[in-house]
Design an enzyme around this catalytic site. Structure first.
Site, PDB file in Angstrom:
ATOM      1  CD  GLU A  47      -3.351   0.786  -5.493  1.00  0.00           C
ATOM      2  OE1 GLU A  47      -3.913   1.524  -4.672  1.00  0.00           O
ATOM      3  OE2 GLU A  47      -3.242  -0.453  -5.347  1.00  0.00           O
ATOM      4  CG  HIS A 101      -6.578  -0.614  -8.010  1.00  0.00           C
ATOM      5  ND1 HIS A 101      -7.161   0.642  -7.906  1.00  0.00           N
ATOM      6  CD2 HIS A 101      -6.257  -0.993  -6.750  1.00  0.00           C
ATOM      7  CE1 HIS A 101      -7.186   1.002  -6.637  1.00  0.00           C
ATOM      8  NE2 HIS A 101      -6.643   0.028  -5.917  1.00  0.00           N
ATOM      9  CG  HIS A 143      -2.292   0.568   0.934  1.00  0.00           C
ATOM     10  ND1 HIS A 143      -2.729   1.752   1.474  1.00  0.00           N
ATOM     11  CD2 HIS A 143      -3.321   0.129   0.171  1.00  0.00           C
ATOM     12  CE1 HIS A 143      -3.953   2.006   1.079  1.00  0.00           C
ATOM     13  NE2 HIS A 143      -4.343   1.041   0.271  1.00  0.00           N
TER      14      HIS A 143
END
EC number: 4.2.1.6
Length: 382
Positions: free
Chosen positions: A235, A285, A185
């Site tokens: 993403e 994504h 992330h």
């Protein structure tokens, strides 16, 4: 046929839908949004109206280039997300006008069903074992979870051990009966990524997502050279030009373009083809709504190198709205042991509950991602 009107609706939990009308009564739906910056994308969509009103919606390629190249400043999350939503809606209109699903317009199916994966664990992974067990009982075998909590530029062995222990619990509980990707992330710095990946490698996660932030993409090949685990990213990349640089440099095994951020179906088909030429998989994504998911699936069903599809059904972000809340034809999004079949309806194949969209858009709260801080008070990556 001419485009006559664009209408945007911000809806819970954190999405925005676009309705494109034509003078022949056909309606197309798109999903342009940057989570947490919906107002900015909404403004960008309406700034595109002078290029679109009165134009033939069938000329998707020309309108895409017009939206992209008519602005001297281009690219980035907001502009490309605005284009993405319009592009999705144009494909929806074209499919409906011709009476076929979008994937037929893109050359037809390369597979009979698409494997999806389910999110577990939340922002700070917890109760992962029970969450996986419930979904295994429902027939799922592939999952994704956040690989760690916030992590400092140089962090402790305890932080590394905590992240590794959680993954070890999954392998101990399920062996190789399940597969799971780990999403860093963007929380992990370049110095810590190599350490954490090395410690996780014996547990054989399916992939490591965003091992470092996209702005540190020059480190992808360096990290890949240190591990046998596939690395995934994309993403937070918004055009084929950004993906081009990553593909040329190497290091990424799975590209993850977002169909609501990276220019829509038109652009992501090109990104998927570029990836295939480099022997790289795609796994779009999609922690978003039904129109974004439908768009992803049309790309998946015509791209030989599509390997996994994310969806946000039951994801921890969804507070106040679920993916299928806004869909009338819910049966077309039914998951069978984690797989989803091609939708045979024309266009994108999503019948939107317009009454509910209008109702929930009247008082839609603004969504913001949490702001995290390290123990010393400095801002942490969420």
């Amino acid at each position: 046929m001419k485009i006559t009107r664009l209408t945007t609706y911000r809806v819970p939990p954190r999405w925005m839908f676009l309705r494109v009308e034509t003078d022949e009564g056909l309606i197309g739906w798109g999903e342009p949004v940057v989570e947490g910056h919906a107002h900015a994308v909404q403004a960008a969509v309406h700034e595109l109206e002078p290029y679109l009103i009165g134009q033939d919606p069938a000329r998707i390629n020309d309108l895409w280039q017009l939206m992209y190249r008519a602005g001297f400043y281009r690219g980035g999350a907001v502009f490309m997300s605005a284009i993405a939503g319009v592009d999705q809606a144009l494909w929806d209109i074209k499919g409906k006008a011709l009476g076929v699903p979008v994937y037929q317009l893109l050359g037809g199916l390369v597979r009979e069903r698409m494997r999806t994966y389910s999110w577990v664990g939340g922002d700070r992974p917890s109760d992962v074992i029970n969450a996986i067990r419930q979904r295994v009982d429902a027939g799922f075998s592939h999952f994704k979870l956040n690989g760690c909590e916030e992590m400092g530029l140089i962090d402790s062995s305890r932080a590394v051990d905590t992240a590794v222990a959680r993954v070890a619990e999954i392998r101990a509980a399920f062996g190789n009966a399940v597969e799971f990707g780990l999403d860093f992330h963007g929380r992990v710095s370049v110095p810590m990524a190599a350490v954490l990946i090395k410690e996780l490698e014996p547990l054989r996660p399916l992939f490591i997502e965003e091992p470092v932030l996209a702005e540190q993409a020059e480190h992808y090949p360096k990290l890949a050279a240190k591990t046998h685990l596939p690395l995934a990213a994309g993403e937070r990349m918004y055009s084929r030009f950004e993906f081009k640089r990553v593909l040329v440099a190497g290091g990424i095994a799975i590209l993850q373009p977002d169909l609501s951020h990276a220019g829509g179906i038109t652009e992501c088909i090109k990104i998927a083809a570029m990836a295939e030429a480099h022997d790289v998989a795609i796994a779009p994504h999609c922690p978003l709504g039904p129109i974004a998911l439908a768009s992803c699936l049309h790309v998946d069903f015509v791209s030989w190198n599509a390997t996994l599809q994310e969806h946000s059904m039951g994801i921890h972000y969804n507070q106040g709205g679920e993916v299928l809340d806004y869909v009338l034809n819910k049966e077309d999004f039914r998951l069978d042991k984690g797989f989803i079949a091609p939708n045979t309806r024309p266009g994108l194949g999503v019948e939107i509950n317009e009454e509910l969209v209008r109702e929930r858009s009247r008082d839609c709260p603004d969504w913001r991602n949490p702001v995290w801080r390290h123990a010393d008070g400095s801002v942490a990556e969420w």
